[in-house]
Motif scaffolding. Structure first.
Motif, mmCIF file in Angstrom:
data_model
loop_
_atom_site.group_PDB
_atom_site.id
_atom_site.type_symbol
_atom_site.label_atom_id
_atom_site.label_comp_id
_atom_site.label_asym_id
_atom_site.label_seq_id
_atom_site.Cartn_x
_atom_site.Cartn_y
_atom_site.Cartn_z
ATOM 1 N N SER A 1 0.813 -1.206 0.000
ATOM 2 C CA SER A 1 0.000 0.000 0.000
ATOM 3 C C SER A 1 0.845 1.253 0.000
ATOM 4 C CB SER A 1 -0.922 0.009 1.237
ATOM 5 O OG SER A 1 -0.155 0.001 2.430
ATOM 6 N N ARG A 2 2.109 1.179 0.430
ATOM 7 C CA ARG A 2 2.976 2.367 0.416
ATOM 8 C C ARG A 2 3.705 2.519 -0.908
ATOM 9 N NH1 ARG A 2 7.105 2.135 4.994
ATOM 10 N NH2 ARG A 2 7.442 0.122 4.029
ATOM 11 N N GLY B 1 0.652 8.369 3.245
ATOM 12 C CA GLY B 1 -0.156 7.813 4.316
ATOM 13 C C GLY B 1 -1.164 8.829 4.800
ATOM 14 N N ASP C 1 -2.205 11.611 -4.559
ATOM 15 C CA ASP C 1 -1.751 10.318 -4.044
ATOM 16 C C ASP C 1 -2.205 9.174 -4.943
ATOM 17 O OD1 ASP C 1 -0.841 8.378 -1.980
ATOM 18 O OD2 ASP C 1 -2.990 8.019 -1.785
ATOM 19 N N ARG D 1 -10.422 2.963 1.465
ATOM 20 C CA ARG D 1 -9.357 3.836 1.964
ATOM 21 C C ARG D 1 -9.754 5.308 1.825
ATOM 22 N NH1 ARG D 1 -5.000 6.472 -0.463
ATOM 23 N NH2 ARG D 1 -3.286 6.905 0.989
ATOM 24 N N GLU E 1 0.399 11.867 6.454
ATOM 25 C CA GLU E 1 1.067 12.759 5.509
ATOM 26 C C GLU E 1 0.071 13.591 4.723
ATOM 27 O OE1 GLU E 1 5.101 10.225 4.475
ATOM 28 O OE2 GLU E 1 3.182 9.607 3.624
#
Length: 420
Positions: free
Chosen positions: A77-78, A117, A388, A310, A120
């Protein structure tokens, strides 16, 4: 590539081509800065453990095709995980960076150029407010003051009309007609104010990501060309939500069945929430990609696909935070206004507690402060969520790095990152 706030390039790897027939930015293919001869998997070790600390050859950065490999495809996920080192960057069968982890991302502005995240994203929104406070707070404060002044006048006029002649049928009809028009005008003003804030703050946040300053005049020039489309998008979303509720509640109303009506209302709420998140990134897509309404809705749907929960969680948490901030600011002033100008508990009982000028003005001051703070946070989170998702799916970090003036970013894995 255009390094203006409209830096975003429509389209995603899954689309075949973008909204304007252009391919999305791709990560560089076949980066051969590292040696082609690599040690067998599983032989990396942490620094400080002896002779094996320094590998004979550095790890090879993964090669990618012309379409670019999205972070969403890596299983992490990162965005690190498999490409840079086995499972979640810990080495293992995939080799790679091992316990060292991936190289730090460049940060020319308020966010690092990599998948973000939750912390962030929220920090990026707050940092932009703090760093560019003159532009951000000037826009939100001006709109909040304008909206609240008009709202105070509407409430005062409507409250006086209702209180002065409570038993007069003619007066009540006059009150109803005039109040309805004034209330509608107040809602329209709030809508226009919200559109203006969204449009201009989107441009400011897009520049903040690149580490560039913004002015109110510059944000207006960048945003004004898309204002009519943004208004159309907002009205379309609002009309669609109302239509869904009407269609699902109407059968219960016509049948006189309360249970059926409640069930329809619940189904409408679930459906509207799902659609709302699905198209929640349409506004920044429309503004930053200079897209049409239809294209912006399609772009949002594709960016949200696979990340609905998410985005829903981050959006809901942001709404909760802004609601708490508003409550902390508004409710104490509301209580003071009722105690000082509204007659206390007696005023609350007879409905006149908020009809005095003192009560209205003090409450409006609290609302202005709350809106000035919360509107940029909400707009900033939406813009950063959009960025993102594009970083994860379309390697937008490379385009952002080039727009920020970071030469050969992503082409040389040994180059040190630039702090921001």
């Amino acid at each position: 590539m255009n390094d203006s706030p409209g830096w975003a390039t429509p389209g995603s790897p899954s689309d075949g081509e973008g909204a304007e027939g252009t391919q999305p930015p791709a990560r560089p293919a076949g980066d051969q800065k590292w040696s082609a001869e690599q040690p067998p998997p599983g032989q990396w070790s942490s620094p400080g453990t002896g002779a094996s600390d320094t590998p004979a050859t550095p790890p090879q950065r993964p090669q990618q095709g012309a379409g670019g490999r999205s972070y969403a495809q890596t299983g992490d996920s990162r965005g690190y995980g498999t490409p840079y080192g086995g499972q979640n960057g810990t080495g293992g069968a995939g080799g790679g960076w091992g316990t060292w982890g991936p190289p730090p991302a460049a940060k020319p502005g308020v966010i690092p150029l990599r998948p973000l995240g939750l912390g962030e994203i929220l920090d990026g929104a707050v940092t932009t407010m703090r760093t560019h406070w003159r532009s951000v707070l000037s826009i939100s404060l001006a709109v909040a003051v304008l909206v609240q002044v008009f709202s105070v006048l509407v409430q005062k006029y409507s409250g006086d009309r209702l209180t002065i002649e409570p038993g007069s049928q003619a007066r009540m009809e006059d009150f109803s007609d005039t109040s309805a028009l004034l209330t509608l005008a107040a809602y329209l003003l709030q809508l226009l104010g919200g559109l203006l804030v969204t449009a201009m703050l989107t441009m400011i946040f897009s520049r903040a990501v690149l580490g560039r300053p913004s002015t109110v005049g510059g944000a207006w020039r960048d945003a004004r060309g898309q204002l009519l489309r943004l208004a159309g998008l907002t009205l379309l979303i609002g009309f669609g939500a109302v239509t869904v509720f009407v269609l699902l509640i109407l059968p219960g109303v016509l049948a006189g069945n309360l249970g059926l009506g409640l069930l329809g209302g619940l189904a409408a709420a679930v459906l509207v929430t799902w659609l709302w998140i699905r198209i929640s990134l349409a506004s920044p897509a429309l503004m930053l990609e200079k897209a049409t309404i239809r294209t912006a809705l399609a772009r949002s749907s594709k960016l949200v696909n696979g990340s609905w929960w998410r985005i829903f969680g981050i959006t809901a948490l942001t709404a909760l935070i802004t609601a708490l901030v508003s409550a902390i600011i508004v409710y104490p002033l509301l209580a003071v206004s009722v105690a000082l100008f509204g007659g206390g508990l007696e005023g609350l009982a007879d409905g006149t507690a908020l009809n005095s000028w003192g009560s209205l003005i003090l409450t409006a001051i609290g609302s202005v402060i709350a809106l000035t703070i919360t509107m940029p946070i909400q707009s900033g989170v939406t813009v950063l969520l959009y960025i993102d998702q594009r970083i994860r799916r379309e390697a937008l970090d490379l385009e952002l790095a080039r727009a920020a003036g970071l030469e050969n970013y992503g082409a040389d894995a040994t180059a040190p990152p630039t702090g921001g």
